[in-house]
Scaffold this motif. Structure first.
Motif, mmCIF file in Angstrom:
data_model
loop_
_atom_site.group_PDB
_atom_site.id
_atom_site.type_symbol
_atom_site.label_atom_id
_atom_site.label_comp_id
_atom_site.label_asym_id
_atom_site.label_seq_id
_atom_site.Cartn_x
_atom_site.Cartn_y
_atom_site.Cartn_z
ATOM 1 N N ILE A 27 0.738 -1.439 0.119
ATOM 2 C CA ILE A 27 -0.090 -0.269 0.087
ATOM 3 C C ILE A 27 0.830 1.370 -0.115
ATOM 4 O O ILE A 27 0.700 2.205 -0.981
ATOM 5 N N ASP A 28 1.860 1.311 0.828
ATOM 6 C CA ASP A 28 2.778 2.259 1.127
ATOM 7 C C ASP A 28 3.597 2.558 -0.332
ATOM 8 O O ASP A 28 3.593 3.610 -0.656
ATOM 9 N N ASN A 29 3.974 1.551 -0.792
ATOM 10 C CA ASN A 29 4.829 1.613 -2.098
ATOM 11 C C ASN A 29 4.323 2.019 -3.109
ATOM 12 O O ASN A 29 4.672 2.668 -4.148
ATOM 13 N N SER A 30 2.826 1.616 -3.340
ATOM 14 C CA SER A 30 1.942 1.959 -4.311
ATOM 15 C C SER A 30 1.795 3.532 -4.700
ATOM 16 O O SER A 30 2.085 4.006 -5.600
ATOM 17 N N VAL A 31 1.563 3.831 -3.488
ATOM 18 C CA VAL A 31 1.211 5.514 -3.610
ATOM 19 C C VAL A 31 2.323 6.132 -3.592
ATOM 20 O O VAL A 31 2.512 7.331 -4.377
ATOM 21 N N ALA A 40 9.773 2.108 -11.456
ATOM 22 C CA ALA A 40 10.630 0.746 -10.989
ATOM 23 C C ALA A 40 9.892 0.486 -9.716
ATOM 24 O O ALA A 40 9.826 -0.884 -9.335
ATOM 25 N N LEU A 41 9.746 1.194 -8.822
ATOM 26 C CA LEU A 41 8.993 0.838 -7.580
ATOM 27 C C LEU A 41 7.473 0.325 -7.688
ATOM 28 O O LEU A 41 6.901 -0.685 -7.235
ATOM 29 N N ALA A 42 6.830 1.074 -8.738
ATOM 30 C CA ALA A 42 5.449 0.478 -8.945
ATOM 31 C C ALA A 42 5.493 -1.007 -9.472
ATOM 32 O O ALA A 42 4.653 -1.934 -9.287
ATOM 33 N N ILE A 46 3.677 -4.625 -8.338
ATOM 34 C CA ILE A 46 2.966 -5.623 -9.061
ATOM 35 C C ILE A 46 3.484 -6.769 -8.780
ATOM 36 O O ILE A 46 2.806 -7.834 -8.833
ATOM 37 N N ASP A 47 4.907 -6.802 -9.067
ATOM 38 C CA ASP A 47 5.494 -8.298 -8.771
ATOM 39 C C ASP A 47 5.186 -8.738 -7.449
ATOM 40 O O ASP A 47 4.940 -10.226 -7.486
ATOM 41 N N ALA A 48 4.869 -8.044 -6.483
ATOM 42 C CA ALA A 48 4.650 -8.627 -5.132
ATOM 43 C C ALA A 48 3.309 -9.285 -4.866
ATOM 44 O O ALA A 48 3.122 -10.121 -4.086
ATOM 45 N N ASP A 99 -3.354 -2.216 -8.229
ATOM 46 C CA ASP A 99 -4.045 -1.387 -9.146
ATOM 47 C C ASP A 99 -3.334 0.055 -9.252
ATOM 48 O O ASP A 99 -3.362 0.646 -10.151
ATOM 49 N N ILE A 100 -3.199 0.386 -8.185
ATOM 50 C CA ILE A 100 -2.582 1.932 -7.962
ATOM 51 C C ILE A 100 -1.220 1.926 -8.611
ATOM 52 O O ILE A 100 -0.961 3.030 -9.302
#
Length: 217
Positions: A27-31, A40-42, A46-48, A99-100
């Motif tokens: 949640i934290d990393n998506s936003v 890259a973080l996004a 997604i991979d997680a 999704d985010i």
């Protein structure tokens, strides 16, 4: 038999806590990926999601094995059943975080139409609610679960603020409609994560009292 069951229930709690912590990170990393436009973080978020799916299956199998081999009764049975419900909500939270992150990829290279303020606040609140729910689950704290559920009103207020601001921006400048629509989706997914957190609280209360009520009103 009793010592074996208690050990397996303890392991179940540990697995659920680990899954919840991983979902909170997503949640934290998506936003964060959206605010920083960090593709890259996004992609890591997604991979997680595959990791979360594997955790879900492993915990479900553990719950089924406990029910089949240990035949828990009363509160122990509610503990196992609650575990099954909690991991389902956690998996759906991970889907929304994914999704985010996918929005971050869609907006790659596109300047944000506004600094993100309330959306990161929504993400921080969602994480706080998830952590509080998991703590209440492990500590068997009904009052903490109820206090966490009450915070959903804060999430609803933040969503309303984001919604009103973005709609106003779209009305004033049609050129921002595409990105504003994506941001509305992001806010909506965070609001849904808050709803799933309240579900956790309701299942925790059921585990402890045997009563299941819809407190998300």
């Amino acid at each position: 038999m009793r010592s074996t069951l208690e050990a397996q229930l303890k392991d179940l709690n540990t697995d659920i806590l680990r899954m919840g912590q991983r979902v909170s990170e997503m949640i934290d990393n998506s936003v964060l990926s959206l605010a920083r436009q960090d593709v890259a973080l996004a992609q890591r978020v997604i991979d997680a999601d595959d990791e979360i799916d594997r955790m879900l299956i492993a915990i479900e199998m553990r719950c089924l094995q406990v029910m089949a081999l240990q035949q828990p009764m009363a509160r122990d049975l509610r503990t196992v059943g609650t575990g099954l419900k909690i991991v389902t909500d956690l998996e759906r939270m991970a889907d929304h975080a994914t999704d985010i992150a996918e929005v971050t990829l869609r907006l790659e290279g596109e300047p944000l139409i506004k600094p993100l303020i309330d959306i990161p606040r929504m993400a921080a609140l969602a994480q706080e609610m998830v952590r509080a729910a998991l703590d209440a689950f492990v500590e068997e704290d009904e009052s903490a679960a109820r206090a966490m559920i009450a915070r959903d009103h804060e999430m609803d207020a933040l969503y309303s603020a984001v919604f009103d601001e973005l709609v106003e921006m779209m009305e004033q400048n049609p050129q921002v409609v595409r990105q504003a629509t994506y941001l509305l989706h992001v806010a909506g997914w965070l609001e849904r994560i808050g709803d799933h957190a309240t579900n956790l609280g309701e299942w925790i209360i059921y585990r402890l009292t045997g009563e299941l009520s819809d407190l998300n009103t």
